[in-house]
Design a protein around this motif. Structure first.
Motif, PDB file in Angstrom:
ATOM      1  N   PHE A 108       0.807  -1.211   0.000  1.00  0.00           N
ATOM      2  CA  PHE A 108       0.000   0.000   0.000  1.00  0.00           C
ATOM      3  C   PHE A 108       0.851   1.276   0.000  1.00  0.00           C
ATOM      4  CE2 PHE A 108      -2.978  -2.959   2.436  1.00  0.00           C
ATOM      5  CZ  PHE A 108      -3.675  -3.308   1.284  1.00  0.00           C
ATOM      6  N   ASN A 109       2.159   1.128  -0.230  1.00  0.00           N
ATOM      7  CA  ASN A 109       3.080   2.268  -0.304  1.00  0.00           C
ATOM      8  C   ASN A 109       3.044   3.142   0.949  1.00  0.00           C
ATOM      9  OD1 ASN A 109       4.094   1.745  -2.985  1.00  0.00           O
ATOM     10  ND2 ASN A 109       2.125   2.447  -3.768  1.00  0.00           N
ATOM     11  N   LYS A 110       3.018   2.488   2.101  1.00  0.00           N
ATOM     12  CA  LYS A 110       3.021   3.211   3.369  1.00  0.00           C
ATOM     13  C   LYS A 110       4.442   3.311   3.912  1.00  0.00           C
ATOM     14  CE  LYS A 110      -1.440   3.416   3.293  1.00  0.00           C
ATOM     15  NZ  LYS A 110      -2.156   4.680   3.067  1.00  0.00           N
ATOM     16  N   GLN A 111       4.747   4.466   4.465  1.00  0.00           N
ATOM     17  CA  GLN A 111       6.052   4.652   5.085  1.00  0.00           C
ATOM     18  C   GLN A 111       6.109   3.847   6.383  1.00  0.00           C
ATOM     19  OE1 GLN A 111       7.073   8.737   5.724  1.00  0.00           O
ATOM     20  NE2 GLN A 111       9.044   8.293   6.681  1.00  0.00           N
ATOM     21  N   ILE A 112       7.251   3.209   6.629  1.00  0.00           N
ATOM     22  CA  ILE A 112       7.432   2.379   7.817  1.00  0.00           C
ATOM     23  C   ILE A 112       8.459   3.012   8.739  1.00  0.00           C
ATOM     24  CG2 ILE A 112       8.172   0.119   8.688  1.00  0.00           C
ATOM     25  CD1 ILE A 112       7.314  -1.073   6.011  1.00  0.00           C
ATOM     26  N   SER A 113       8.120   3.076  10.015  1.00  0.00           N
ATOM     27  CA  SER A 113       9.052   3.506  11.050  1.00  0.00           C
ATOM     28  C   SER A 113       9.289   2.325  11.986  1.00  0.00           C
ATOM     29  CB  SER A 113       8.481   4.698  11.824  1.00  0.00           C
ATOM     30  OG  SER A 113       9.347   5.083  12.865  1.00  0.00           O
ATOM     31  N   ILE A 114      10.538   2.129  12.396  1.00  0.00           N
ATOM     32  CA  ILE A 114      10.895   0.962  13.198  1.00  0.00           C
ATOM     33  C   ILE A 114      11.253   1.368  14.623  1.00  0.00           C
ATOM     34  CG2 ILE A 114      12.453  -1.013  13.446  1.00  0.00           C
ATOM     35  CD1 ILE A 114      10.648  -1.209  11.006  1.00  0.00           C
ATOM     36  N   LEU A 115      10.625   0.695  15.576  1.00  0.00           N
ATOM     37  CA  LEU A 115      11.001   0.820  16.985  1.00  0.00           C
ATOM     38  C   LEU A 115      11.810  -0.423  17.334  1.00  0.00           C
ATOM     39  CD1 LEU A 115      10.666   2.315  19.736  1.00  0.00           C
ATOM     40  CD2 LEU A 115       8.646   0.890  20.120  1.00  0.00           C
ATOM     41  N   ASN A 116      13.095  -0.245  17.556  1.00  0.00           N
ATOM     42  CA  ASN A 116      13.990  -1.380  17.753  1.00  0.00           C
ATOM     43  C   ASN A 116      13.964  -1.883  19.190  1.00  0.00           C
ATOM     44  OD1 ASN A 116      15.250  -1.663  15.095  1.00  0.00           O
ATOM     45  ND2 ASN A 116      16.108   0.360  15.495  1.00  0.00           N
ATOM     46  N   THR A 117      14.067  -3.187  19.339  1.00  0.00           N
ATOM     47  CA  THR A 117      14.286  -3.806  20.644  1.00  0.00           C
ATOM     48  C   THR A 117      15.523  -4.698  20.525  1.00  0.00           C
ATOM     49  OG1 THR A 117      12.900  -5.755  20.213  1.00  0.00           O
ATOM     50  CG2 THR A 117      11.820  -3.801  21.147  1.00  0.00           C
ATOM     51  N   GLU A 118      16.081  -5.093  21.656  1.00  0.00           N
ATOM     52  CA  GLU A 118      17.332  -5.850  21.641  1.00  0.00           C
ATOM     53  C   GLU A 118      17.235  -7.088  22.519  1.00  0.00           C
ATOM     54  OE1 GLU A 118      20.190  -3.048  23.035  1.00  0.00           O
ATOM     55  OE2 GLU A 118      20.322  -1.978  21.113  1.00  0.00           O
ATOM     56  N   ASN A 129       9.776   6.146  22.495  1.00  0.00           N
ATOM     57  CA  ASN A 129      10.445   6.463  21.228  1.00  0.00           C
ATOM     58  C   ASN A 129       9.522   6.388  20.013  1.00  0.00           C
ATOM     59  OD1 ASN A 129      12.938   6.865  22.489  1.00  0.00           O
ATOM     60  ND2 ASN A 129      13.508   4.706  22.310  1.00  0.00           N
ATOM     61  N   ILE A 130       8.248   6.153  20.235  1.00  0.00           N
ATOM     62  CA  ILE A 130       7.315   6.038  19.114  1.00  0.00           C
ATOM     63  C   ILE A 130       7.054   7.404  18.492  1.00  0.00           C
ATOM     64  CG2 ILE A 130       5.001   5.291  18.422  1.00  0.00           C
ATOM     65  CD1 ILE A 130       4.949   3.528  20.897  1.00  0.00           C
ATOM     66  N   GLU A 131       7.000   7.433  17.170  1.00  0.00           N
ATOM     67  CA  GLU A 131       6.676   8.676  16.467  1.00  0.00           C
ATOM     68  C   GLU A 131       5.202   9.029  16.636  1.00  0.00           C
ATOM     69  OE1 GLU A 131       7.957   9.258  12.467  1.00  0.00           O
ATOM     70  OE2 GLU A 131       9.644   7.876  12.697  1.00  0.00           O
ATOM     71  N   LYS A 132       4.901  10.323  16.602  1.00  0.00           N
ATOM     72  CA  LYS A 132       3.520  10.794  16.716  1.00  0.00           C
ATOM     73  C   LYS A 132       2.730  10.481  15.450  1.00  0.00           C
ATOM     74  CE  LYS A 132       4.500  14.744  19.778  1.00  0.00           C
ATOM     75  NZ  LYS A 132       4.399  16.221  19.919  1.00  0.00           N
ATOM     76  N   ASP A 133       1.417  10.440  15.611  1.00  0.00           N
ATOM     77  CA  ASP A 133       0.465  10.346  14.494  1.00  0.00           C
ATOM     78  C   ASP A 133       0.742   9.159  13.577  1.00  0.00           C
ATOM     79  OD1 ASP A 133      -0.714  12.823  15.322  1.00  0.00           O
ATOM     80  OD2 ASP A 133       0.949  13.877  14.358  1.00  0.00           O
ATOM     81  N   THR A 134       1.057   8.021  14.162  1.00  0.00           N
ATOM     82  CA  THR A 134       1.312   6.814  13.381  1.00  0.00           C
ATOM     83  C   THR A 134       0.387   5.693  13.844  1.00  0.00           C
ATOM     84  OG1 THR A 134       3.037   6.049  14.897  1.00  0.00           O
ATOM     85  CG2 THR A 134       3.740   7.392  13.024  1.00  0.00           C
ATOM     86  N   THR A 135       0.329   4.650  13.035  1.00  0.00           N
ATOM     87  CA  THR A 135      -0.346   3.420  13.435  1.00  0.00           C
ATOM     88  C   THR A 135       0.712   2.462  13.961  1.00  0.00           C
ATOM     89  OG1 THR A 135      -2.168   3.650  11.863  1.00  0.00           O
ATOM     90  CG2 THR A 135      -1.665   1.422  12.637  1.00  0.00           C
ATOM     91  N   LEU A 136       0.618   2.142  15.232  1.00  0.00           N
ATOM     92  CA  LEU A 136       1.575   1.232  15.862  1.00  0.00           C
ATOM     93  C   LEU A 136       0.980  -0.168  15.902  1.00  0.00           C
ATOM     94  CD1 LEU A 136       4.159   0.593  17.547  1.00  0.00           C
ATOM     95  CD2 LEU A 136       2.783   1.147  19.574  1.00  0.00           C
ATOM     96  N   ILE A 137       1.707  -1.134  15.346  1.00  0.00           N
ATOM     97  CA  ILE A 137       1.287  -2.525  15.416  1.00  0.00           C
ATOM     98  C   ILE A 137       2.076  -3.211  16.525  1.00  0.00           C
ATOM     99  CG2 ILE A 137       1.093  -4.721  14.204  1.00  0.00           C
ATOM    100  CD1 ILE A 137       0.905  -3.163  11.599  1.00  0.00           C
ATOM    101  N   ASN A 165      -1.267  10.716  19.854  1.00  0.00           N
ATOM    102  CA  ASN A 165      -2.306  10.466  18.852  1.00  0.00           C
ATOM    103  C   ASN A 165      -1.996   9.220  18.019  1.00  0.00           C
ATOM    104  OD1 ASN A 165      -4.710  11.011  17.429  1.00  0.00           O
ATOM    105  ND2 ASN A 165      -3.570  12.033  15.800  1.00  0.00           N
ATOM    106  N   LEU A 166      -1.737   8.133  18.720  1.00  0.00           N
ATOM    107  CA  LEU A 166      -1.423   6.879  18.042  1.00  0.00           C
ATOM    108  C   LEU A 166      -2.689   6.059  17.815  1.00  0.00           C
ATOM    109  CD1 LEU A 166       1.667   5.666  20.120  1.00  0.00           C
ATOM    110  CD2 LEU A 166       1.700   6.941  17.967  1.00  0.00           C
ATOM    111  N   THR A 167      -2.701   5.322  16.712  1.00  0.00           N
ATOM    112  CA  THR A 167      -3.658   4.246  16.526  1.00  0.00           C
ATOM    113  C   THR A 167      -2.928   2.952  16.866  1.00  0.00           C
ATOM    114  OG1 THR A 167      -4.889   5.392  14.785  1.00  0.00           O
ATOM    115  CG2 THR A 167      -5.072   2.991  14.862  1.00  0.00           C
TER     116      THR A 167
END
Length: 352
Positions: A108-118, A129-137, A165-167
């Motif tokens: 769907f050509n959506k931009q992806i942001s990654i929250l890394n864990t170790e 560290n989550i970006e604003k106004d995003t859908t978090l899965i 304002n996360l979904t």
């Protein structure tokens, strides 16, 4: 060696691999009562309402303590997650993550942001560290790590979601398979701008029915409904009637399945050579995510395929996990010691 999931499945097929510990395809036989209900209704092939049968939705609404409008029956959990990715501006994934999220976002050509864990921090996410106004899965218990989320982390997540304002899309396919911790349902904590998604594939061993449900914010449920109306129309009625019967036996089946996978987990961990790996013991799911000492997980996976064992390399869950492998405990118990021995042996061969 760059990993391609489709090339790898071709390799497994070419080598006629018998012991499949790669895909998360449950091998436990479905309960006969569910199958009988399925076959009894198989001739009912008319369209169902796009939101699903009210009888099934009512059972789910009661379980989650929500209104009927907060529930929709979906053609598997994947379609529900994919539909919400479609309606998102930007998708936030917690790494390592199931590749299906990335496939949908790219489609769907959506931009992806990654929250890394170790691994060194026990795969603990830092939700600040989550970006604003995003859908978090989120996906707990987690595929591939087996991580279970804590009450403290849930509170942190909800605070951040309201502030930013996360979904929140909570993939709860492995909700019932928890060894240490508690069964997590996002709907127990928040309904606003969030949704819990459940699959009948893992607990009930019914992946071929492509059956799931979503519970949450009515606006998000309506978006899933729009996706179903435009692409699928409805979930078959015979599948939904089998699901009603499954939910009547939910607790007993869930306990049985959890005990089987826990026994397999202990069997594998006791047999595999711990000196060859670093890992965090899974708290849930039927996966084990292991880090190899200086070897390629993809190379190991291809070598094991030639010996009749299927596993997944870590690269399937993010490019930075090239030294990892994921074991799926979806094979008979007698196969697990043999597979562990071959893994140990093949690693020694690769080092020599």
């Amino acid at each position: 060696m760059k990993f391609d999931i489709y090339d790898f499945f071709s390799e497994l097929s070419k080598n006629k691999v018998k012991i499949r510990m790669d895909a998360g395809d449950p091998d436990i036989k479905p309960n006969d009562i569910i199958i009988d209900e399925l076959t009894k209704n198989i001739r009912d092939l008319g369209y169902a309402p796009y939101k699903g049968l009210d009888e099934l939705r009512e059972v789910i609404a009661e379980y989650h303590k929500v209104d009927l409008d907060n529930v929709i029956i979906t053609p598997g959990s994947k379609a529900a997650i994919s539909s919400l990715i479609l309606f998102s501006k930007k998708v936030n994934l917690i790494s390592p993550y199931w590749s299906g999220y990335e496939f949908s976002a790219n489609l769907f050509n959506k931009q992806i942001s990654i929250l890394n864990t170790e691994l060194e921090n026990s795969w603990e996410p830092n939700f600040s560290n989550i970006e604003k106004d995003t859908t978090l899965i989120i996906n707990y218990p987690n595929n591939p790590t087996g991580k279970v989320i804590t009450q403290k982390k849930i509170k942190e997540l909800i605070d951040e979601s309201l502030d930013k304002n996360l979904t929140i899309v909570s993939d709860e396919a492995y909700r019932d398979i928890v060894f240490d911790g508690f069964k997590f349902k996002l709907t127990d904590y928040i309904l606003q701008n969030s949704v819990s998604i459940f699959s009948f594939s893992k607990t009930f061993s019914l992946p071929g029915l492509r059956l799931g449900y979503a519970v949450g914010d009515k606006q998000l449920i309506d978006k899933i409904g729009r996706f179903i109306k435009a692409n699928i129309t409805s979930v078959p009625k015979f599948s939904q009637r089998a699901a009603i019967k499954a939910l009547e036996m939910w607790d007993s089946i869930a306990d049985q399945v959890k005990d089987i996978y826990y026994k397999r987990l202990i069997l594998f961990l006791n047999k595999v050579n711990n000196k060859k790996f670093v890992y965090v013991r899974p708290e849930g799911t039927f996966y084990v995510f292991l880090k190899l000492n200086g070897l390629s997980g993809t190379e190991l996976a291809y070598n094991l395929a030639k010996k009749g064992i299927g596993i997944f390399p870590g690269e399937a869950f993010g490019n930075e996990f090239e030294n990892f492998i994921r074991i799926s405990l979806t094979t008979k118990e007698e196969n697990i010691p043999l597979a562990a021995d071959l893994i140990n042996e093949t690693i020694d061969e690769m080092k020599s």
